[in-house]
Design a protein around this motif. Structure first.
Motif, PDB file in Angstrom:
ATOM      1  N   TRP A 159      19.424  -6.371  -2.192  1.00  0.00           N
ATOM      2  CA  TRP A 159      20.126  -7.321  -1.659  1.00  0.00           C
ATOM      3  C   TRP A 159      19.055  -8.645  -0.762  1.00  0.00           C
ATOM      4  N   ALA A 175      18.445 -10.668  -3.736  1.00  0.00           N
ATOM      5  CA  ALA A 175      19.561 -11.510  -4.219  1.00  0.00           C
ATOM      6  C   ALA A 175      19.676 -12.266  -3.204  1.00  0.00           C
ATOM      7  N   LYS A 176      19.608 -12.104  -1.848  1.00  0.00           N
ATOM      8  CA  LYS A 176      19.837 -13.501  -1.155  1.00  0.00           C
ATOM      9  C   LYS A 176      18.418 -14.040  -1.443  1.00  0.00           C
ATOM     10  N   PHE A 200      19.529 -16.650  -4.102  1.00  0.00           N
ATOM     11  CA  PHE A 200      20.905 -17.602  -3.443  1.00  0.00           C
ATOM     12  C   PHE A 200      19.637 -18.424  -2.289  1.00  0.00           C
ATOM     13  N   MET A 205      24.544 -16.434   0.259  1.00  0.00           N
ATOM     14  CA  MET A 205      23.307 -15.661   1.647  1.00  0.00           C
ATOM     15  C   MET A 205      24.053 -14.513   3.035  1.00  0.00           C
ATOM     16  N   MET A 222      26.961 -13.360   2.590  1.00  0.00           N
ATOM     17  CA  MET A 222      26.679 -11.827   1.735  1.00  0.00           C
ATOM     18  C   MET A 222      26.235 -11.068   1.716  1.00  0.00           C
ATOM     19  N   ALA A 223      24.936 -11.713   1.288  1.00  0.00           N
ATOM     20  CA  ALA A 223      23.545 -10.781   1.087  1.00  0.00           C
ATOM     21  C   ALA A 223      23.493  -9.481   2.023  1.00  0.00           C
ATOM     22  N   ASP A 224      23.237 -10.498   3.862  1.00  0.00           N
ATOM     23  CA  ASP A 224      23.137 -10.085   4.977  1.00  0.00           C
ATOM     24  C   ASP A 224      23.817  -9.576   5.269  1.00  0.00           C
TER      25      ASP A 224
END
Lengths: 402, 385
Positions: free
Chosen positions: A392, A395-396, A399, B354, B356-358
């Protein structure tokens, strides 16, 4: 204390192979054979490796071995075999005995069984066990010739004893309850764990759909495109990661299963105690009644109602000679009975002593093993969390570049 | 200032904050144009009102501005959803060449969703706040007269009743007749926008479905976890030496349950509504594109009619000229709005994804902490004690 076999010999179940053959009814069957390899552990000064001996055995032979050990050493908590059929499966796992993953886990379980027996101070010295490891041909005949099947207690007898025994050792009664509850709680745990695994699998796999849609979306975007595309790739990685995670967890489930089956072995020892105790109580009861009969005949008084007594009153008493004969027989029986009772008592006490010693050993082993299992489970969870954070975070970052 | 409900009854609320703390509370979006901002709007403080006829929620709308179009530098009034809906309709009517931001859905199925639950109200509040902020950011819409009244009027219902009779201070009220003209072909750039919006809303729809599915799977996973944890506790009750370790594992799983619940809630409340907002946005944008097509079709039809009727007339009649103006204005407004929209969209989605990832990172970090903390308990080394 003499070193157990495990220290003197390396034992592995190294391979599994599918075989076809003819069974007892001359019908074709498919089964799996397991290769047992053994090698003597050389002392360090020699520095050369001993040759490896090997032979093939199938699951049914392992079963035969275990049955033999259970009957021959009823005071020992005999290590269990891995499950015969796949149980507690979740949808991704196969319930098929021929499934390669099942066979592989069984191979590990069988090796574990042999190592447990070889490390046991009493069991490792058994000759039949040694032959199982080293003598391919004629082993089955050897086992059957020991006549152990005759010594086996019938289940009905054991059940009877459970209900009718009056004064079992309190420790065994408690232990029996414990093993019942342990079986119940571990079964429950394994069932729910399988469901948990199933659901977790679903969560991870759905994330894979993000990979596809992000890729499609990135095609119509200009600046956002690259970030979306690469984030989608990480979602695919995330979705794929669950397979390894759950495979590792199966090992934990197998550790729990071993102790589920161990609980049954514990129960068997308690059952044996109940049986012996019941046997003892019956023998004592029989002796008491014979003594009473003897007394009544000798003194002529009837203390307890008996049909025989009534009929003899009705149809005339027996002659003094007849009575004498009867008393003589009874006295012989009483003597025999007292000797038997003495030896049964001794047997019982020995059993309790040696059984309890093994139970204490087992308890320590169980506490140690289960603690290790819980630690490895926690470590697995930690690893899974770290992987999740990694994916994640990646992924962040993708993004953020959108 | 007196705070009062739209119908005039005074409301007992806390006094509005001083300007400086108000500034701190307002979320400042990135200033795209580099201009100094002179208008700040916030929606907060939802309150439930129980009246004889109905029960409803109002939200406090706070404005801080230095614009001359506003009489005062600060305003604080209360509005309900109806009022926002009215504003949006007014904006669509009065600014048909512009993209009007969407509102959260009007109708909610009673019985399925609790209109007065904290989560629902908070989700709505955030959407309403976003709605006003988007208008505030817009160089044309933010100067709209109806918007001004919405932000400032104590009694909005009186103004609403005046309706179309009110003369606009800002300029002529532009009304477009949808005359049923058919456009032969959409110009390339607008066709491209149309295609883009089609695919865009499709993909968002897919993402919405995936996100919902994930939440569903997570909740089912949670159900099983909730049964799983306590079994370790039961087992601990049977044991002596293993009692603490097993209890520890049970508690740990419980903590993971809580973390998962928080993750699912966050996704439901923060992620899904924004996706849906953008799907609504796309739909209303496609309608604006259609309107533009209408205007162009009318112009082309009129132009053709003139060409057929009069030969060699050097001067084009005024009404055809006006049509041409309209087309050009519409195209210019739309192009500018699209660019702005694309930029905002990129920022919004960057922030959303971001986020959602967080949330997922936080979930795993909570679980990690829980499991790491029981390792020493499980190992239970006597030396460590």
């Amino acid at each position: 204390m003499e070193d157990c076999l495990a220290k003197k010999m390396e034992i592995t179940v190294s391979e599994a192979e599918k075989r076809t053959g003819r069974n007892a009814m001359n019908m074709q069957e498919t089964y799996t054979a397991y290769l047992i390899e053994t090698r003597a552990v050389e002392s360090q000064s020699e520095g050369q490796c001993a040759p490896v001996d090997s032979l093939w055995r199938r699951y049914s032979e392992f079963e035969l071995l275990r049955n033999y050990l259970s009957v021959t050493y009823p005071h020992i908590v005999v290590p269990p075999l891995p499950e015969k059929r796949a149980d507690f499966v979740w949808h991704k796992l196969s319930a098929d005995n021929m499934d390669p993953d099942f066979v592989e886990r069984r191979r590990i379980g069988l090796e574990n069984f042999l190592l447990r027996v070889a490390s046991h101070p009493v069991l490792c010295q058994d000759k039949i066990f040694y032959s199982f490891l080293t003598q391919e041909g004629g082993w089955k005949d050897m086992v059957n010739e020991t006549g152990f099947q005759l010594k086996a207690d019938s289940r009905l007898k054991a059940l009877n004893a459970t209900f009718r025994v009056k004064n079992p050792d309190k420790r065994f009664t408690e232990l029996k309850h414990y093993s019942d509850e342990l079986q119940s709680v571990i079964s429950h745990l394994l069932r729910v764990r399988a469901r948990v695994a199933d659901r977790l699998y679903g969560v991870y796999k759905v994330h894979g759909n993000y990979g596809r849609v992000f890729s499609e979306w990135s095609a119509i975007e200009k600046e956002m495109g690259d970030g979306l595309q690469s984030a989608g790739h990480h979602m695919d990685v995330y979705a794929a990661s669950i397979d390894d995670i759950l495979e590792e967890e199966e090992h934990y489930a197998d550790q729990l299963k071993e102790y589920l089956f161990y609980a049954e072995a514990l129960r068997a020892v308690c059952r044996k105690h109940e049986l012996m105790q019941y046997d003892l109580e019956m023998a004592a009861q029989d002796l008491t009644s014979k003594k009473q009969q003897c007394e009544e005949l000798a003194t002529g008084t009837v203390r307890t109602f008996s049909l025989k007594g009534m009929t003899s009153k009705l149809f005339g008493q027996e002659t003094p000679e007849q009575r004498e004969a009867k008393i003589k027989v009874l006295e012989e029986q009483i003597q025999e009975g007292e000797e038997q009772l003495k030896s049964k008592n001794l047997e019982g006490r020995d059993f309790v002593k040696s059984a309890w010693a093994d139970i204490e050993r087992f308890k320590e082993q169980k506490n140690h093993d289960l603690k290790e299992a819980l630690i490895s489970y926690a470590v697995m969870q930690i690893s899974m969390c770290k992987k999740g954070i990694q994916v994640w975070t990646n992924a962040k970052e993708c993004f953020s570049k959108m | 200032q007196d705070l009062s409900l739209p119908n005039g009854t005074p409301v007992d609320t806390s006094s509005p904050a001083s300007s400086s703390s108000l500034l701190n509370r307002l979320q400042l979006d990135d200033d795209l144009d580099g201009e100094t901002r002179d208008l700040f709007v916030t929606v907060d403080d939802p309150k439930k009102h129980v009246c004889t006829m109905e029960t409803y929620i109002t939200y406090r709308v706070t404005t801080k501005t230095t614009r001359a179009e506003f009489d005062l530098p600060e305003y604080s009034i209360r509005r309900r959803y109806q009022d926002f809906d009215w504003l949006r309709n007014k904006l669509e009517e009065s600014q048909p060449t512009h993209l009007i931001p969407p509102l959260p859905e009007k109708f909610v199925v009673k019985g399925v969703v609790d209109r007065f639950s904290e989560e629902f109200v908070e989700t709505r509040r955030k959407a309403l706040d976003k709605f006003l902020k988007r208008i505030t950011d817009h160089p044309v819409l933010s100067f709209n007269e109806h918007f001004n009244v919405f932000l400032t009027a104590k009694d909005l219902s009186a103004y609403k009743k005046q309706g179309m009779a009110l003369l606009s201070k800002m300029g002529e009220s532009v009304k477009y007749v949808t005359g049923g003209y058919k456009l032969r072909s959409r110009p390339l750039e607008f066709a491209a926008i149309g295609e883009y919006l089609d695919t865009f809303s499709l993909k968002l729809g897919t993402i919405d479905r995936i996100a919902q599915r994930i939440i569903k799977e997570q909740l089912e996973y949670l159900v099983e976890l909730r049964e799983y944890g306590p079994v370790y506790s039961t087992w601990g009750g049977l044991e002596v030496e293993l009692s603490e370790p097993l209890e520890g594992v049970s508690a740990c799983i419980g903590n993971c349950c809580t973390a998962l619940e928080e993750l699912s809630e966050d996704m439901t409340e923060d992620f899904l509504p924004v996706l849906r907002e953008y799907i609504l946005y796309s739909e209303s944008m496609k309608n604006v594109l259609k309107k533009r097509d209408q205007v162009q079709a009318e112009y082309e039809a009129k132009l053709e009619a003139v060409a057929l009727k009069k030969e060699d007339r050097p001067k084009v009649p005024t009404d055809v000229e006006k049509c041409q103006d309209r087309v050009e204005c519409f195209n210019a407004d739309l192009k500018a709005d699209m660019e702005r929209w694309q930029n905002n969209k990129r920022q919004d989605f960057r922030h959303l994804l971001m986020g959602m990832a967080d949330k997922n990172i936080q979930y795993y970090e909570k679980c990690l902490t829980a499991w790491e903390s029981i390792i020493p308990l499980l190992q239970d080394k006597p030396e460590a004690k």
